[in-house]
Design a protein around this motif. Structure first.
Motif, PDB file in Angstrom:
ATOM      1  N   ALA A 133       0.819  -1.221   0.000  1.00 24.45           N
ATOM      2  CA  ALA A 133       0.000   0.000   0.000  1.00 24.45           C
ATOM      3  C   ALA A 133       0.848   1.264   0.000  1.00 24.45           C
ATOM      4  N   GLN A 134       2.045   1.196   0.586  1.00 25.80           N
ATOM      5  CA  GLN A 134       2.931   2.363   0.648  1.00 25.80           C
ATOM      6  C   GLN A 134       3.456   2.763  -0.724  1.00 25.80           C
ATOM      7  N   VAL A 135       3.619   1.806  -1.644  1.00 25.30           N
ATOM      8  CA  VAL A 135       4.188   2.110  -2.958  1.00 25.30           C
ATOM      9  C   VAL A 135       3.172   1.966  -4.091  1.00 25.30           C
ATOM     10  N   LYS A 136       1.989   1.499  -3.791  1.00 22.05           N
ATOM     11  CA  LYS A 136       0.958   1.347  -4.828  1.00 22.05           C
ATOM     12  C   LYS A 136       0.732   2.630  -5.618  1.00 22.05           C
ATOM     13  N   PRO A 137       0.687   3.819  -4.970  1.00 17.55           N
ATOM     14  CA  PRO A 137       0.504   5.049  -5.746  1.00 17.55           C
ATOM     15  C   PRO A 137       1.584   5.264  -6.816  1.00 17.55           C
ATOM     16  N   TRP A 138       2.796   4.794  -6.578  1.00 13.39           N
ATOM     17  CA  TRP A 138       3.856   4.924  -7.579  1.00 13.39           C
ATOM     18  C   TRP A 138       3.471   4.171  -8.851  1.00 13.39           C
ATOM     19  N   PHE A 139       2.995   2.950  -8.687  1.00 18.14           N
ATOM     20  CA  PHE A 139       2.600   2.136  -9.837  1.00 18.14           C
ATOM     21  C   PHE A 139       1.365   2.710 -10.518  1.00 18.14           C
ATOM     22  N   GLU A 182       7.811  10.902 -21.323  1.00 21.76           N
ATOM     23  CA  GLU A 182       8.874  11.604 -20.593  1.00 21.76           C
ATOM     24  C   GLU A 182       8.548  11.673 -19.107  1.00 21.76           C
ATOM     25  N   ARG A 183       7.314  12.022 -18.785  1.00 26.67           N
ATOM     26  CA  ARG A 183       6.908  12.076 -17.380  1.00 26.67           C
ATOM     27  C   ARG A 183       6.891  10.678 -16.775  1.00 26.67           C
ATOM     28  N   PHE A 184       6.481   9.677 -17.579  1.00 25.91           N
ATOM     29  CA  PHE A 184       6.475   8.295 -17.098  1.00 25.91           C
ATOM     30  C   PHE A 184       7.865   7.899 -16.612  1.00 25.91           C
ATOM     31  N   GLU A 185       8.884   8.174 -17.419  1.00 24.39           N
ATOM     32  CA  GLU A 185      10.248   7.769 -17.038  1.00 24.39           C
ATOM     33  C   GLU A 185      10.670   8.408 -15.726  1.00 24.39           C
ATOM     34  N   THR A 186      10.358   9.676 -15.557  1.00 21.78           N
ATOM     35  CA  THR A 186      10.733  10.375 -14.322  1.00 21.78           C
ATOM     36  C   THR A 186      10.011   9.765 -13.121  1.00 21.78           C
ATOM     37  N   VAL A 187       8.720   9.517 -13.269  1.00 25.35           N
ATOM     38  CA  VAL A 187       7.931   8.956 -12.175  1.00 25.35           C
ATOM     39  C   VAL A 187       8.336   7.510 -11.907  1.00 25.35           C
ATOM     40  N   TYR A 188       8.559   6.735 -12.969  1.00 29.39           N
ATOM     41  CA  TYR A 188       8.865   5.319 -12.801  1.00 29.39           C
ATOM     42  C   TYR A 188      10.232   5.095 -12.160  1.00 29.39           C
ATOM     43  N   ASP A 189      11.194   5.983 -12.406  1.00 29.09           N
ATOM     44  CA  ASP A 189      12.571   5.778 -11.938  1.00 29.09           C
ATOM     45  C   ASP A 189      12.669   5.432 -10.459  1.00 29.09           C
ATOM     46  N   ARG A 190      11.783   5.957  -9.640  1.00 26.57           N
ATOM     47  CA  ARG A 190      11.881   5.669  -8.205  1.00 26.57           C
ATOM     48  C   ARG A 190      11.579   4.195  -7.895  1.00 26.57           C
ATOM     49  N   ILE A 191      10.845   3.518  -8.778  1.00 27.33           N
ATOM     50  CA  ILE A 191      10.492   2.125  -8.501  1.00 27.33           C
ATOM     51  C   ILE A 191      11.731   1.236  -8.482  1.00 27.33           C
ATOM     52  N   PRO A 192      12.542   1.178  -9.556  1.00 29.32           N
ATOM     53  CA  PRO A 192      13.728   0.315  -9.476  1.00 29.32           C
ATOM     54  C   PRO A 192      14.819   0.855  -8.543  1.00 29.32           C
ATOM     55  N   GLN A 193      14.754   2.151  -8.223  1.00 28.81           N
ATOM     56  CA  GLN A 193      15.722   2.696  -7.274  1.00 28.81           C
ATOM     57  C   GLN A 193      15.415   2.252  -5.846  1.00 28.81           C
ATOM     58  N   GLU A 205       0.388   5.882 -10.635  1.00 31.01           N
ATOM     59  CA  GLU A 205       0.760   7.094 -11.369  1.00 31.01           C
ATOM     60  C   GLU A 205       1.541   6.749 -12.632  1.00 31.01           C
ATOM     61  N   ALA A 206       2.488   5.830 -12.531  1.00 29.55           N
ATOM     62  CA  ALA A 206       3.284   5.448 -13.704  1.00 29.55           C
ATOM     63  C   ALA A 206       2.393   4.834 -14.784  1.00 29.55           C
ATOM     64  N   LEU A 207       1.473   3.981 -14.394  1.00 27.84           N
ATOM     65  CA  LEU A 207       0.580   3.341 -15.359  1.00 27.84           C
ATOM     66  C   LEU A 207      -0.323   4.373 -16.032  1.00 27.84           C
ATOM     67  N   ALA A 208      -0.848   5.311 -15.270  1.00 29.68           N
ATOM     68  CA  ALA A 208      -1.706   6.350 -15.843  1.00 29.68           C
ATOM     69  C   ALA A 208      -0.940   7.194 -16.860  1.00 29.68           C
ATOM     70  N   LEU A 209       0.297   7.543 -16.554  1.00 34.38           N
ATOM     71  CA  LEU A 209       1.106   8.327 -17.487  1.00 34.38           C
ATOM     72  C   LEU A 209       1.424   7.534 -18.746  1.00 34.38           C
ATOM     73  N   MET A 210       1.733   6.253 -18.600  1.00 26.18           N
ATOM     74  CA  MET A 210       2.037   5.418 -19.761  1.00 26.18           C
ATOM     75  C   MET A 210       0.805   5.298 -20.656  1.00 26.18           C
ATOM     76  N   GLU A 211      -0.346   5.056 -20.050  1.00 27.02           N
ATOM     77  CA  GLU A 211      -1.577   4.905 -20.830  1.00 27.02           C
ATOM     78  C   GLU A 211      -1.968   6.198 -21.530  1.00 27.02           C
ATOM     79  N   ALA A 212      -1.552   7.348 -20.992  1.00 26.72           N
ATOM     80  CA  ALA A 212      -1.837   8.643 -21.604  1.00 26.72           C
ATOM     81  C   ALA A 212      -0.731   9.082 -22.562  1.00 26.72           C
TER      82      ALA A 212
END
Length: 105
Positions: free
Chosen positions: A41-47, A60-71, A49-56
């Motif tokens: 639940a703590q990281v679900k918002p990250w996924f 560029e914004r997706f990459e910035t938002v997604y980067d925190r996941i593998p970090q 947000e990234a999915l919403a940006l990818m689907e839209a």
């Protein structure tokens, strides 16, 4: 070699966030069911947000938002942690690709 029914783990440090049971292997993507643990639940918002940006198509914004996941998180195969991954989670479904070598720079 990855097989259907393999179980992968999503970790944050030593905390299990959830498991992915592989249901489909379609190189380079693996797809399966995602079973979250309460700490997810703590990281679900990250996924989300990234999915919403990818689907839209805001890549560029997706990459910035997604980067925190593998970090911050680690994807662990049945044989151990992978060096790099791209993981999407939407409810009880997950799809991902991975590499034994770091991809980004």
């Amino acid at each position: 070699m990855v097989q259907e029914s393999d179980i992968w783990r999503l970790m944050r440090h030593d905390v299990l966030l959830g498991t992915i049971t592989v249901e489909e292997v379609d190189f380079p993507w693996l797809r399966g069911g995602f079973a979250p643990e309460p700490p997810f639940a703590q990281v679900k918002p990250w996924f989300d947000e990234a999915l919403a940006l990818m689907e839209a198509d805001h890549f560029e914004r997706f990459e910035t938002v997604y980067d925190r996941i593998p970090q911050e998180l680690t994807l662990v195969s049945p044989t151990g942690p992978v060096a790099d991954f791209l993981l999407h989670i939407d409810g009880g479904k997950a799809w991902f690709r991975w590499s034994d070598e770091p991809v980004g720079g």
